[in-house]
Enzyme design. Structure first.
Site, PDB file in Angstrom:
ATOM      1  N   ASP A 126      34.865 -27.662 -23.802  1.00 35.89           N
ATOM      2  CA  ASP A 126      33.853 -28.517 -23.702  1.00 35.89           C
ATOM      3  C   ASP A 126      33.198 -28.932 -22.582  1.00 35.89           C
ATOM      4  O   ASP A 126      33.975 -29.201 -21.651  1.00 35.89           O
ATOM      5  CB  ASP A 126      34.078 -29.831 -24.522  1.00 35.89           C
ATOM      6  N   ARG A 128      30.380 -30.178 -21.672  1.00 35.31           N
ATOM      7  CA  ARG A 128      29.396 -31.392 -21.538  1.00 35.31           C
ATOM      8  C   ARG A 128      29.582 -32.424 -20.652  1.00 35.31           C
ATOM      9  O   ARG A 128      30.679 -32.977 -20.558  1.00 35.31           O
ATOM     10  CB  ARG A 128      28.978 -31.902 -22.907  1.00 35.31           C
TER      11      ARG A 128
END
Length: 209
Positions: A126, A128
């Site tokens: 991930d 983000r």
């Protein structure tokens, strides 16, 4: 902070008329959007969601993920609540971009799960970040949130920026035979908070050919 507010307009939807607020990140060139609905009650926790862009799920109706279902359910929940917000962040493919997401899907077609596919491409599971939400939340005037998410990273991100997450509201929708493994990986490897039935039972309505 490189996030700049640009403009606002009305956004009619099947669930009601939202207000759409546009923001630009001068460092990355990405354009983010905040949707608001209703008049916010001062000092009250506001129902909301942080939603990362998913072209395949949000616009192309992909059943490989639950993103589009979550976005629509969040908008419906907000309309029923009478007030709320969605921060729509341009972080396609958990931050790896659309073309790399398609590359990851190709690896998943060959048997990799969503985490393994990202890692084989040289990315973290991930990628983000959420620092862009600070000026967006300031602009819409929210500092207490009832956050619709299954992802504890979003709760921690908001709290780290001084925002009060009064309640985490589960958003468990969109399960089907195509994303069953994906949902299980999100739960077991990415720490998403989902109940067991959400990733072991198949939606019979979607399962029909």
């Amino acid at each position: 902070m490189s996030i700049k507010y640009i403009a606002s307009s009305k956004l009619p939807t099947p669930w009601g008329v939202f207000e759409m607020h546009g923001f630009e990140d001068s460092e990355t060139g990405k354009e983010h959007v905040a949707l608001t609905f209703g008049t916010f009650t001062p000092d009250a926790p506001i129902l909301g969601r942080i939603h990362s862009e998913c072209l395949t799920g949000d616009a192309l109706f992909s059943l490989r993920c639950d993103c589009g279902f979550q976005l629509q359910t969040a908008m419906q929940n907000i309309a029923e609540e009478g007030q709320g917000f969605i921060l729509y962040l341009r972080q396609e493919g958990r931050g790896i971009g659309l073309l790399n997401k398609i590359r990851a899907y190709e690896l998943q077609d060959q048997g990799a799960n969503t985490v393994e596919a990202n890692e084989r491409l040289g990315f973290e599971a991930d990628m983000r970040k959420y620092d862009m939400i600070i000026p967006m939340m300031e602009k819409i005037g929210v500092d207490k949130v009832r956050l619709m998410t299954n992802n504890p990273r979003k709760v921690k991100a908001m709290q780290s920026f001084g925002l009060e997450v009064v309640e985490r509201v589960p958003l468990q929708v969109g399960k089907n035979r195509y994303n069953e493994g994906y949902l299980k990986t999100k739960s077991t490897q990415l720490g998403h908070m989902m109940s067991e039935h959400h990733f072991t039972e198949t939606d019979p309505e979607v399962d029909k050919d």
